[in-house]
Design an enzyme around this catalytic site. Structure first.
Site, PDB file in Angstrom:
ATOM      1  N   ARG A  20     -29.354 -83.501  -2.860  1.00  0.00           N
ATOM      2  CA  ARG A  20     -28.894 -82.310  -3.613  1.00  0.00           C
ATOM      3  C   ARG A  20     -27.928 -82.697  -4.746  1.00  0.00           C
ATOM      4  O   ARG A  20     -26.922 -82.045  -4.986  1.00  0.00           O
ATOM      5  CB  ARG A  20     -28.261 -81.294  -2.654  1.00  0.00           C
ATOM      6  N   LEU A  22     -28.335 -82.445  -7.917  1.00  0.00           N
ATOM      7  CA  LEU A  22     -28.229 -81.433  -8.981  1.00  0.00           C
ATOM      8  C   LEU A  22     -27.272 -80.324  -8.551  1.00  0.00           C
ATOM      9  O   LEU A  22     -26.453 -79.855  -9.351  1.00  0.00           O
ATOM     10  CB  LEU A  22     -29.619 -80.843  -9.303  1.00  0.00           C
ATOM     11  N   ARG A 527     -28.429 -72.948  -5.460  1.00  0.00           N
ATOM     12  CA  ARG A 527     -28.526 -72.446  -4.078  1.00  0.00           C
ATOM     13  C   ARG A 527     -29.812 -72.893  -3.394  1.00  0.00           C
ATOM     14  O   ARG A 527     -30.896 -72.796  -3.976  1.00  0.00           O
ATOM     15  CB  ARG A 527     -28.481 -70.916  -4.067  1.00  0.00           C
ATOM     16  N   CYS A 528     -29.672 -73.331  -2.173  1.00  0.00           N
ATOM     17  CA  CYS A 528     -30.820 -73.870  -1.444  1.00  0.00           C
ATOM     18  C   CYS A 528     -30.932 -73.241  -0.066  1.00  0.00           C
ATOM     19  O   CYS A 528     -29.971 -72.668   0.451  1.00  0.00           O
ATOM     20  CB  CYS A 528     -30.640 -75.380  -1.250  1.00  0.00           C
ATOM     21  N   ASP A 611     -33.986 -56.497   9.728  1.00  0.00           N
ATOM     22  CA  ASP A 611     -34.060 -56.731   8.274  1.00  0.00           C
ATOM     23  C   ASP A 611     -35.433 -57.229   7.859  1.00  0.00           C
ATOM     24  O   ASP A 611     -35.961 -58.163   8.464  1.00  0.00           O
ATOM     25  CB  ASP A 611     -33.032 -57.801   7.858  1.00  0.00           C
ATOM     26  N   CYS A 655     -34.493 -55.664   0.366  1.00  0.00           N
ATOM     27  CA  CYS A 655     -33.770 -55.991  -0.863  1.00  0.00           C
ATOM     28  C   CYS A 655     -34.559 -57.035  -1.640  1.00  0.00           C
ATOM     29  O   CYS A 655     -35.660 -57.394  -1.242  1.00  0.00           O
ATOM     30  CB  CYS A 655     -32.381 -56.531  -0.535  1.00  0.00           C
ATOM     31  N   HIS A 706     -24.510 -58.386  -5.739  1.00  0.00           N
ATOM     32  CA  HIS A 706     -24.815 -59.615  -6.472  1.00  0.00           C
ATOM     33  C   HIS A 706     -23.753 -59.918  -7.521  1.00  0.00           C
ATOM     34  O   HIS A 706     -23.746 -60.991  -8.102  1.00  0.00           O
ATOM     35  CB  HIS A 706     -26.195 -59.503  -7.125  1.00  0.00           C
ATOM     36  N   CYS A 738     -26.884 -54.922  -0.002  1.00  0.00           N
ATOM     37  CA  CYS A 738     -27.329 -56.070   0.802  1.00  0.00           C
ATOM     38  C   CYS A 738     -26.100 -56.623   1.536  1.00  0.00           C
ATOM     39  O   CYS A 738     -25.003 -56.049   1.434  1.00  0.00           O
ATOM     40  CB  CYS A 738     -27.949 -57.117  -0.142  1.00  0.00           C
TER      41      CYS A 738
HETATM   42  C1  LIG Z   1     -31.289 -63.596   1.088  1.00  0.00           C
HETATM   43  N1  LIG Z   1     -31.817 -64.820   0.572  1.00  0.00           N
HETATM   44  C2  LIG Z   1     -32.351 -65.712   1.451  1.00  0.00           C
HETATM   45  C3  LIG Z   1     -33.618 -66.245   1.182  1.00  0.00           C
HETATM   46  N2  LIG Z   1     -34.160 -67.140   2.010  1.00  0.00           N
HETATM   47  C4  LIG Z   1     -33.486 -67.498   3.112  1.00  0.00           C
HETATM   48  N3  LIG Z   1     -34.028 -68.381   3.950  1.00  0.00           N
HETATM   49  N4  LIG Z   1     -32.272 -67.007   3.413  1.00  0.00           N
HETATM   50  C5  LIG Z   1     -31.669 -66.102   2.605  1.00  0.00           C
HETATM   51  O1  LIG Z   1     -30.551 -65.657   2.913  1.00  0.00           O
HETATM   52  N5  LIG Z   1     -34.283 -65.858   0.097  1.00  0.00           N
HETATM   53  C6  LIG Z   1     -33.797 -64.817  -0.751  1.00  0.00           C
HETATM   54  C7  LIG Z   1     -32.325 -64.842  -0.808  1.00  0.00           C
HETATM   55  C8  LIG Z   1     -31.833 -66.081  -1.518  1.00  0.00           C
HETATM   56  N6  LIG Z   1     -30.432 -66.119  -1.581  1.00  0.00           N
HETATM   57  C9  LIG Z   1     -29.652 -67.162  -1.237  1.00  0.00           C
HETATM   58  C10 LIG Z   1     -28.295 -66.976  -1.368  1.00  0.00           C
HETATM   59  C11 LIG Z   1     -27.420 -67.998  -1.057  1.00  0.00           C
HETATM   60  C12 LIG Z   1     -27.920 -69.211  -0.606  1.00  0.00           C
HETATM   61  C13 LIG Z   1     -26.938 -70.263  -0.285  1.00  0.00           C
HETATM   62  O2  LIG Z   1     -25.777 -70.071  -0.559  1.00  0.00           O
HETATM   63  N7  LIG Z   1     -27.309 -71.399   0.282  1.00  0.00           N
HETATM   64  C14 LIG Z   1     -26.344 -72.385   0.644  1.00  0.00           C
HETATM   65  C15 LIG Z   1     -26.707 -73.016   1.960  1.00  0.00           C
HETATM   66  C16 LIG Z   1     -26.619 -72.029   3.089  1.00  0.00           C
HETATM   67  C17 LIG Z   1     -26.633 -72.751   4.408  1.00  0.00           C
HETATM   68  O3  LIG Z   1     -27.672 -73.023   4.960  1.00  0.00           O
HETATM   69  N8  LIG Z   1     -25.479 -73.117   4.866  1.00  0.00           N
HETATM   70  C18 LIG Z   1     -25.334 -73.870   6.071  1.00  0.00           C
HETATM   71  C19 LIG Z   1     -25.138 -75.340   5.748  1.00  0.00           C
HETATM   72  C20 LIG Z   1     -24.152 -75.510   4.656  1.00  0.00           C
HETATM   73  C21 LIG Z   1     -24.056 -76.938   4.102  1.00  0.00           C
HETATM   74  O4  LIG Z   1     -24.596 -77.291   3.091  1.00  0.00           O
HETATM   75  N9  LIG Z   1     -23.271 -77.722   4.725  1.00  0.00           N
HETATM   76  C22 LIG Z   1     -22.886 -78.972   4.163  1.00  0.00           C
HETATM   77  C23 LIG Z   1     -21.554 -79.341   4.814  1.00  0.00           C
HETATM   78  C24 LIG Z   1     -20.570 -78.217   4.622  1.00  0.00           C
HETATM   79  C25 LIG Z   1     -19.168 -78.526   5.081  1.00  0.00           C
HETATM   80  O5  LIG Z   1     -18.876 -79.601   5.583  1.00  0.00           O
HETATM   81  O6  LIG Z   1     -18.318 -77.640   4.885  1.00  0.00           O
HETATM   82  C26 LIG Z   1     -23.962 -79.994   4.420  1.00  0.00           C
HETATM   83  O7  LIG Z   1     -24.766 -79.827   5.339  1.00  0.00           O
HETATM   84  O8  LIG Z   1     -23.992 -80.967   3.660  1.00  0.00           O
HETATM   85  C27 LIG Z   1     -24.117 -73.351   6.815  1.00  0.00           C
HETATM   86  O9  LIG Z   1     -23.340 -72.572   6.233  1.00  0.00           O
HETATM   87  O10 LIG Z   1     -23.958 -73.688   7.998  1.00  0.00           O
HETATM   88  C28 LIG Z   1     -26.251 -73.434  -0.433  1.00  0.00           C
HETATM   89  O11 LIG Z   1     -25.173 -74.069  -0.458  1.00  0.00           O
HETATM   90  O12 LIG Z   1     -27.163 -73.661  -1.209  1.00  0.00           O
HETATM   91  C29 LIG Z   1     -29.265 -69.412  -0.471  1.00  0.00           C
HETATM   92  C30 LIG Z   1     -30.159 -68.371  -0.789  1.00  0.00           C
HETATM   93  N1  LIG Z   2     -28.284 -58.705   7.538  1.00  0.00           N
HETATM   94  C1  LIG Z   2     -28.451 -59.565   6.386  1.00  0.00           C
HETATM   95  C2  LIG Z   2     -29.473 -59.031   5.449  1.00  0.00           C
HETATM   96  C3  LIG Z   2     -29.579 -59.762   4.164  1.00  0.00           C
HETATM   97  S1  LIG Z   2     -31.007 -59.385   3.294  1.00  0.00           S
HETATM   98  C4  LIG Z   2     -27.128 -59.682   5.680  1.00  0.00           C
HETATM   99  O1  LIG Z   2     -26.358 -58.751   5.758  1.00  0.00           O
HETATM  100  O2  LIG Z   2     -26.842 -60.708   5.059  1.00  0.00           O
HETATM  101 ZN   LIG Z   3     -30.553 -57.811   1.787  1.00  0.00          ZN
END
Ligand SMILES: CN1c2c(nc(N)[nH]c2=O)NC[C@@H]1CNc1ccc(C(=O)N[C@@H](CCC(=O)N[C@@H](CCC(=O)N[C@@H](CCC(=O)O)C(=O)O)C(=O)O)C(=O)O)cc1
Ligand SMILES: N[C@@H](CCS)C(=O)O
Ligand SMILES: [Zn+2]
Length: 774
Positions: A20, A22, A527-528, A611, A655, A706, A738
């Site tokens: 990751r 980027l 975001r991933c 959801d 949403c 958002h 949301c």
């Molecule tokens: C509602 N949305 C979602 C979609 N798809 C999903 N599968 N889930 C969704 O919620 N599609 C439509 C939308 C897309 N929107 C988003 C919004 C935000 C993110 C996002 O912020 N992603 C985070 C990663 C989220 C996650 O999995 N977190 C984990 C792991 C976190 C992590 O990276 N940890 C680090 C170490 C961290 C530390 O030491 O403090 C690591 O592993 O290296 C968690 O919280 O436990 C992002 O950062 O990209 C995605 C889609």
């Molecule tokens: N219960 C979820 C729905 C997201 S679409 C949330 O509140 O994040």
């Molecule tokens: Zn939602």
């Protein structure tokens, strides 16, 4: 004479980086930890390392590697390249200040709207077209990509979104008189400028992606799009003497667009031959065999770019050999943007499951093996073929994939339509919830603070034990419940602090799914997500959410809403099985969730939200395929709640999409209350709701989560009033758009307080104080 099109290629590659890189670079730039010079250097080395790796994996020929890097989004990049969005450039790249302002907004500018890219979980930025828009070529960043690659020893293929797709994805600004496609000829002229400049720089192959041609569900018919494609590509090809075009049609099959492209003079045609596409359109291979002349190189996307299963190389080779074209190139069905980097980064996956998988790197080796086998025979890559055969066999025979108890349970469903009792009876039974008129609630998640994320990471790494982790989560639930009580919300939630992701969390607790440690896939910008892998029959070994919801209920007298992710969304945001239908997988997930509903009820949780934000996303791109999808998806949702007591109030939430097209399906979900994104579109969805005679509870979101902005009481009041114009007060709920997980506590607290004030003001105006059951 142009260099022949390579025998092995891919449509695109993940750009977030194996580690990751980027994401880190972007977030460091935005936080001011690095400057634009360091950002440029980091992203350049990411690109060059990627090219080197792709060559090592087998993409050795000139133009085999597509230059698909983007700092944020490829639709934004193309829109800037042709001036659909006016842009500033530095001579070597886009002006990054302006670029990220468009992508993310600034204190005084809104970002571009973001929406789903075809039927995927990737989001692109929606360019806005005005009558005053003057298209103009800005090819600088493409020239940079080409020259930096050349310096590093690679001849890469520049890639743009094609003109038809760009226009069909663009929206028109209010007051714009011309429709996007009316500007096609003008835009084609500017594409020609861009292509000519690349051609003059010595680029022999250029790729234009035209997924719009596999859809017929937008504003334009298949025939209109095909006619436009024939015209545009005839113009582009006839004016490019030194370069040739590869046009790709990913995410579906071409119909009227097939002869239009095949006879337009393009040099190569990339088509999607993934299992999902061939299941929907079994005659596609035969049509391609017939329609593509030998003057056009057929680029067969036989390695699935969207799913993670190891390719059945033997079957693929047979398909490739069945094509009559004298020379066929092997490729991926879509960009590999949708899959993680490499299975090698997943040492914790069950060993058998790992052998069934191919991520981006492994898929490149599959492309290479098929291309080699096509020209030199299977024996030239015998070990790859033997491995692939073994994967097919062991997966088909595996006892971890097939669970007879689950199969029996879904088979027993037969014609079960999942309907609960009549709504009038449910309404009467739910009066015991004693809710006020215009009840307020949230959608489930509260801000995921750094402490909560760190606790999760520490727990995962074994730095804190289960008890320590549970204590931190419970403290967070205490805080969230107290906050909601203090603000005066009527139906409270536990805040979902224990969830890393609304789909991955459930997958981690269901048998039949595997989850990854490093399988990151770009969702938008930096975001991933890590999509789970659905490899086997689904069942629920133990309750998933009951402990958290009942803990929250023990901390308040207010009703607590239990929170589940629905079967369609769990399926949509996972890598799905292909050995059984999506409908069957959805039923299996639904039955596992139905067990959770029963346990929540048993534990005294009287309101449960299921959801389904991805219900719209999976809607097929062709109209003809939609009724069958809506049938099984609605049924799966209903199965989750089918046995809930009449007194249990079932909510759903949608949403990330525009819902007009599927409003009847949303009605058919038969939820007692539906909360739906509406604030960003100024409540446009209400017109659809009124038209559909939607007569149960409805909560059109009034707070746009958002944006970091705190909506004022006046703004919220205006939205509540506009909702009251279309929805009777006895049915209206007041809630955000949301979940609040991406926001901070300060803004959330202020916004929710304003939301309750706006509700109180509306109540005072309508003079209602009696309780209502919805
Ligand atoms: C509602 N949305 C979602 C979609 N798809 C999903 N599968 N889930 C969704 O919620 N599609 C439509 C939308 C897309 N929107 C988003 C919004 C935000 C993110 C996002 O912020 N992603 C985070 C990663 C989220 C996650 O999995 N977190 C984990 C792991 C976190 C992590 O990276 N940890 C680090 C170490 C961290 C530390 O030491 O403090 C690591 O592993 O290296 C968690 O919280 O436990 C992002 O950062 O990209 C995605 C889609
Ligand atoms: N219960 C979820 C729905 C997201 S679409 C949330 O509140 O994040
Ligand atoms: Zn939602």
């Amino acid at each position: 004479m142009t260099t022949p099109f390579p025998a092995a290629t891919i449509t695109g590659y993940p750009r977030i980086g194996r580690r990751r890189e980027l994401k880190t670079a972007l977030e460091s730039l935005w936080a001011g930890r690095i400057d634009t010079g360091e950002f440029a250097q980091t992203t350049r080395s990411l690109r060059v390392q990627t090219y080197h790796r792709l060559r090592e994996l087998g993409l050795t020929e000139d133009y085999a590697i597509p230059a698909t890097h983007s700092h944020y989004d490829h639709v934004l990049d193309t829109a800037l390249t042709v001036g659909l969005i006016p842009s500033a450039t530095t001579g070597t790249d886009f002006d990054l200040g302006e670029y990220f302002a468009l992508a993310r907004g600034t204190a005084d500018r809104s970002p571009l709207e973001m929406t789903k890219w075809f039927d995927t979980n990737y989001h692109y930025l929606v360019p806005e077209l005005e009558d005053a828009t003057t298209f103009k070529a800005h090819p600088q960043h493409l020239l940079t990509l080409v020259s930096e690659a050349r310096t590093a020893g690679h001849r890469v293929r520049p890639v743009l979104v094609g003109p038809l797709t760009l226009l069909t994805l663009a929206k028109t600004a209010p007051g714009t008189a011309t429709s996007p496609l009316e500007r096609l000829d003008e835009l084609t002229a500017v594409y020609l400028d861009v292509l000519s400049i690349l051609s003059a720089a010595g680029v022999e192959w250029i790729q234009l992606d035209e997924p719009a041609l596999v859809t017929d569900s937008g504003e334009y018919s298949d025939e209109e799009l095909a006619e436009a494609a024939a015209r545009t590509y005839a113009t582009l090809t006839s004016a490019l003497p030194h370069s040739r075009l590869l046009v790709t049609a990913p995410y579906g099959s071409l119909r009227a667009g097939l002869p239009a492209l095949a006879d337009s003079g393009i040099g190569a045609l990339g088509v999607d031959l993934s299992p999902a596409v061939r299941t929907l359109d079994p005659g596609y291979v035969d049509r391609l065999a017939e329609a593509v002349p030998s003057s056009v190189r057929l680029v067969a996307g036989i390695v699935d770019g969207r799913n993670v299963w190891a390719n059945d190389l033997t079957a693929s080779l047979e398909t490739l050999r069945s094509l009559p074209q004298p020379e066929v190139s092997v490729s991926t069905s879509t960009s590999l943007l949708h899959v993680p980097h490499t299975v090698a980064d997943e040492p914790a996956l069950p060993v058998d499951v790992a052998t069934w998988l191919s991520f981006a790197e492994e898929k490149v080796t599959e492309v290479e093996a098929l291309a080699a086998a096509l020209s030199e025979g299977r024996q030239s890559r015998e070990s790859a073929f033997a491995r692939a055969d073994r994967a097919q066999r062991t997966r088909a025979e595996s006892t971890t994939v097939h669970n007879p108890a689950v199969a029996d349970r879904t088979a027993a469903l037969r014609d079960h339509d999942g309907r609960r009792g009549a709504y009038a009876d449910r309404l009467a039974a739910q009066a015991s919830l004693d809710l006020p008129v215009l009840p307020t609630t949230t959608i489930g998640s509260f801000p995921q603070t750094r402490e909560v994320r760190r606790a999760r990471a520490d727990h995962r790494a074994g730095r804190i034990d289960d008890a320590g982790y549970e204590a931190i989560m419970r403290a967070e639930i205490d805080r969230v419940v107290a906050l909601q009580e203090g603000i005066g919300l009527d139906v409270v939630v536990h805040g979902e602090p224990e969830r890393n992701d609304m789909v991955q969390y459930f997958a981690e607790h269901l048998d039949g799914f595997a989850t990854t440690e490093n399988g990151w896939v770009q969702s938008y910008g930096s975001r991933c997500v890590r999509p789970p892998i659905l490899y086997g029959d689904v069942s629920r070994p133990t309750p998933i959410t009951v402990g958290w919801s009942t803990y929250a209920a023990s901390r308040t007298e207010l009703p607590v809403k239990g929170m589940l992710t629905g079967p369609v969304t769990i399926l949509a945001w996972s890598f799905a099985r292909e050995d059984i239908s999506l409908a069957e997988s959805a039923d299996q997930i639904a039955l596992a969730l139905a067990d959770e509903v029963a346990d929540l009820e048993e534990a005294g949780i009287g309101i449960i939200q299921i959801d389904e934000p991805a219900l719209r996303e999976l809607l097929p791109l062709r109209r003809v395929d939609r009724p069958a999808y809506l049938d099984w998806s609605v049924r799966a949702f209903r199965l989750v709640a089918a046995n809930a007591a009449l007194a249990t109030q079932i909510h759903t939430h949608l949403c990330y999409s525009e819902f007009g097209e599927i409003i009847e399906a949303i009605d058919a979900l038969d939820a007692d209350v539906t909360s739906i994104e509406a604030a960003r579109s100024r409540m446009e969805v209400l017109a659809d709701i009124s038209e559909a005679d939607f007569d149960r509870g409805i909560g059109p979101g009034v707070y746009d989560i958002h944006s970091p902005r705190v909506p004022s009481v006046a703004e919220l009041t205006e939205l509540v009033d506009s909702a009251l114009q279309s929805v009777d007060a006895s049915r209206l709920w007041i809630n955000p758009d949301c979940g609040l997980k991406t926001r901070g506590y300060a803004e959330v607290e202020a916004a929710l307080a304003n939301l309750v004030t706006a509700r109180d003001a509306a109540l005072a105006r309508i003079g209602a104080a009696q309780p209502t059951a919805v």
